[in-house]
Design an enzyme around this catalytic site. Sequence first.
Site, PDB file in Angstrom:
ATOM      1  N   GLY A  86      -1.200   9.240   0.086  1.00 20.62           N
ATOM      2  CA  GLY A  86      -1.051   8.082  -0.793  1.00 20.62           C
ATOM      3  C   GLY A  86       0.413   7.912  -1.137  1.00 20.62           C
ATOM      4  CD  GLU A 118       2.483  -4.241  -2.230  1.00 20.91           C
ATOM      5  OE1 GLU A 118       3.717  -4.243  -2.157  1.00 20.91           O
ATOM      6  OE2 GLU A 118       1.760  -5.188  -1.880  1.00 20.91           O
TER       7      GLU A 118
HETATM    8  C1  LIG Z   1      -7.651  -1.360  -5.247  1.00 17.46           C
HETATM    9  C2  LIG Z   1      -6.640  -0.737  -4.342  1.00 17.46           C
HETATM   10  C3  LIG Z   1      -6.121  -1.484  -3.278  1.00 17.46           C
HETATM   11  C4  LIG Z   1      -5.187  -0.909  -2.403  1.00 17.46           C
HETATM   12  N1  LIG Z   1      -4.762  -1.628  -1.308  1.00 17.46           N
HETATM   13  C5  LIG Z   1      -4.028  -0.997  -0.344  1.00 17.46           C
HETATM   14  C6  LIG Z   1      -3.738  -1.644   0.892  1.00 17.46           C
HETATM   15  O1  LIG Z   1      -4.108  -2.807   1.119  1.00 17.46           O
HETATM   16  N2  LIG Z   1      -3.063  -0.949   1.839  1.00 17.46           N
HETATM   17  C7  LIG Z   1      -2.641   0.327   1.647  1.00 17.46           C
HETATM   18  O2  LIG Z   1      -2.036   0.896   2.554  1.00 17.46           O
HETATM   19  N3  LIG Z   1      -2.895   0.977   0.471  1.00 17.46           N
HETATM   20  C8  LIG Z   1      -3.580   0.346  -0.521  1.00 17.46           C
HETATM   21  N4  LIG Z   1      -3.870   0.991  -1.714  1.00 17.46           N
HETATM   22  C9  LIG Z   1      -3.428   2.381  -1.886  1.00 17.46           C
HETATM   23  C10 LIG Z   1      -2.406   2.580  -2.974  1.00 17.46           C
HETATM   24  O3  LIG Z   1      -1.150   2.104  -2.572  1.00 17.46           O
HETATM   25  C11 LIG Z   1      -2.415   4.090  -3.334  1.00 17.46           C
HETATM   26  O4  LIG Z   1      -3.614   4.316  -4.049  1.00 17.46           O
HETATM   27  C12 LIG Z   1      -1.218   4.501  -4.142  1.00 17.46           C
HETATM   28  O5  LIG Z   1      -0.052   4.455  -3.361  1.00 17.46           O
HETATM   29  C13 LIG Z   1      -1.377   5.929  -4.725  1.00 17.46           C
HETATM   30  O6  LIG Z   1      -1.817   6.844  -3.777  1.00 17.46           O
HETATM   31  P1  LIG Z   1      -3.057   7.798  -4.151  1.00 17.46           P
HETATM   32  O7  LIG Z   1      -4.147   6.929  -4.621  1.00 17.46           O
HETATM   33  O8  LIG Z   1      -3.311   8.684  -2.993  1.00 17.46           O
HETATM   34  O9  LIG Z   1      -2.551   8.648  -5.382  1.00 17.46           O
HETATM   35  P2  LIG Z   1      -1.720  10.024  -5.337  1.00 17.46           P
HETATM   36  O10 LIG Z   1      -0.543   9.872  -4.420  1.00 17.46           O
HETATM   37  O11 LIG Z   1      -2.661  11.145  -5.103  1.00 17.46           O
HETATM   38  O12 LIG Z   1      -1.182  10.093  -6.830  1.00 17.46           O
HETATM   39  C14 LIG Z   1      -1.928  10.622  -7.915  1.00 17.46           C
HETATM   40  C15 LIG Z   1      -1.019  10.689  -9.139  1.00 17.46           C
HETATM   41  O13 LIG Z   1       0.086  11.572  -8.860  1.00 17.46           O
HETATM   42  C16 LIG Z   1       1.303  10.911  -9.111  1.00 17.46           C
HETATM   43  N5  LIG Z   1       2.333  11.379  -8.195  1.00 17.46           N
HETATM   44  C17 LIG Z   1       2.225  11.585  -6.852  1.00 17.46           C
HETATM   45  N6  LIG Z   1       3.390  12.008  -6.351  1.00 17.46           N
HETATM   46  C18 LIG Z   1       4.271  12.062  -7.377  1.00 17.46           C
HETATM   47  C19 LIG Z   1       5.649  12.415  -7.511  1.00 17.46           C
HETATM   48  N7  LIG Z   1       6.387  12.785  -6.464  1.00 17.46           N
HETATM   49  N8  LIG Z   1       6.211  12.371  -8.748  1.00 17.46           N
HETATM   50  C20 LIG Z   1       5.491  11.972  -9.815  1.00 17.46           C
HETATM   51  N9  LIG Z   1       4.193  11.618  -9.759  1.00 17.46           N
HETATM   52  C21 LIG Z   1       3.593  11.644  -8.563  1.00 17.46           C
HETATM   53  C22 LIG Z   1       0.991   9.424  -8.882  1.00 17.46           C
HETATM   54  O14 LIG Z   1       1.950   8.581  -9.528  1.00 17.46           O
HETATM   55  C23 LIG Z   1      -0.405   9.327  -9.479  1.00 17.46           C
HETATM   56  O15 LIG Z   1      -0.287   9.183 -10.884  1.00 17.46           O
HETATM   57  C24 LIG Z   1      -4.757   0.416  -2.632  1.00 17.46           C
HETATM   58  C25 LIG Z   1      -5.270   1.147  -3.702  1.00 17.46           C
HETATM   59  C26 LIG Z   1      -6.211   0.589  -4.542  1.00 17.46           C
HETATM   60  C27 LIG Z   1      -6.777   1.436  -5.649  1.00 17.46           C
END
Ligand SMILES: Cc1cc2nc3c(=O)[nH]c(=O)nc-3n(C[C@H](O)[C@H](O)[C@H](O)COP(=O)(O)OP(=O)(O)OC[C@H]3O[C@@H](n4cnc5c(N)ncnc54)[C@H](O)[C@@H]3O)c2cc1C
Length: 381
Positions: free
Chosen positions: A133, A366
């Site tokens: 993510g 994003e």
């Molecule tokens: C409704 C919805 C639509 C979406 N649409 C798309 C799409 O069309 N295409 C696409 O490719 N993606 C899409 N996404 C994905 C979205 O971009 C990701 O969910 C987002 O980037 C976060 O990734 P993750 O959910 O794996 O969270 P994680 O990366 O697991 O993060 C979990 C928590 O840890 C924190 N965290 C992680 N790393 C760090 C760091 N280095 N420092 C501080 N904090 C950190 C994050 O901020 C978050 O609070 C969508 C998501 C949703 C929910």
Amino acid sequence: MDFDLYRPLEEHDMLRESVRALAEAKIAPHAAEVDEEGRFPQEALDALVANDLHAVHVPESYGGAGADALATVIVIEEVARVCASSSLIPAVNKLGSLPVILSGSEELKKKYLAPLAKGDAMFSYCLSEPDAGSDAAGMKTRAVRDGDAYVLNGVKRWITNAGVSEYYTVMAVTDPEKRSKGISAFVVEKSDPGVSFGAPEKKLGIKGSPTREVYLDNVRIPADRMIGPEGTGFATAMKTLDHTRITIAAQALGIAQGALDYAKGYVQERKQFGKPIADFQGVQFMLADMAMKLEAARQLTYAAAAKSERTDSDLTFFGAAAKCYASDAAMEITTDAVQLLGGYGYTRDYPVERMMRDAKITQIYEGTNQVQRIVMARNLP
Ligand SMILES: Cc1cc2nc3c(=O)[nH]c(=O)nc-3n(C[C@H](O)[C@H](O)[C@H](O)COP(=O)(O)OP(=O)(O)OC[C@H]3O[C@@H](n4cnc5c(N)ncnc54)[C@H](O)[C@@H]3O)c2cc1C
């Protein structure tokens, strides 16, 4: 396009008026039902396509409206003001197709932008995966060269408009040794054998916008569907986000404006202690703060849009700052709107609770707002 740094042109104001009228007449009446039933806002898609507002960013040379970045922001903002789910149509059409516009061959542009501009096809963007993510470069989806084709295998997660879109920009690993420099971008079509979709996610908000997994099972595509040279896919994906984070800021502005407009009207009507609650200074101060935060977010977003239009060197900072600031503002403003309606605000009989739920996603996708702060810190002006 040549326009003042932050000030919209008269054409932008006229565009806003016409999109607002359309959104109120054709999209707003379905917004509560779309949310309640968690169904795709087909009425919104039809209205946007009929008025050529579904993908305004596509250049005129490929049959599009050729709208500049600020005009695109205004369209998304006005649609989000009445229905955030529907605003994902123009926003994700830009997100999905921008890699082709920025880095694709002339043949790819002609083949894929024309149907998008006509409203015959939508575009999705496939970067995220179940285990990749925030650390998107840790993706596992593979693309292996085989003669004049590539064969793709993997799972993309959280893909907006998956199943509805005809076209998908898919980022996949072509050289596992090179991490982000071993990632390439491809156009995959919904009808390519081996493409399938997961069940729609059950979400807190933007319930009308389908979010599904995309499964790639030995998907064989011609090598000329690669966007730009091999190994440039991650750079294209990040460059795309520099521009499109501004559209998420636009969505946040629209949601917040919708909530503020509703709350402003409500406080005039609702009476307690023998007078409209708007007469109480405590309520007035809340509205003043909401309007102040919204306007600050709008100015930053429009500045970022101007930078996107010119591809200024500080665009990366501004794109992240606009998305982060506007989404945090939208969360605060929509929460305050619920507060101003008291118990009624907490029910689905009024639209502000939907707006509060919808605002939350703008802090997450994003790139989460933590990730935006990482991006800003690395690109301080
Ligand atoms: C409704 C919805 C639509 C979406 N649409 C798309 C799409 O069309 N295409 C696409 O490719 N993606 C899409 N996404 C994905 C979205 O971009 C990701 O969910 C987002 O980037 C976060 O990734 P993750 O959910 O794996 O969270 P994680 O990366 O697991 O993060 C979990 C928590 O840890 C924190 N965290 C992680 N790393 C760090 C760091 N280095 N420092 C501080 N904090 C950190 C994050 O901020 C978050 O609070 C969508 C998501 C949703 C929910």
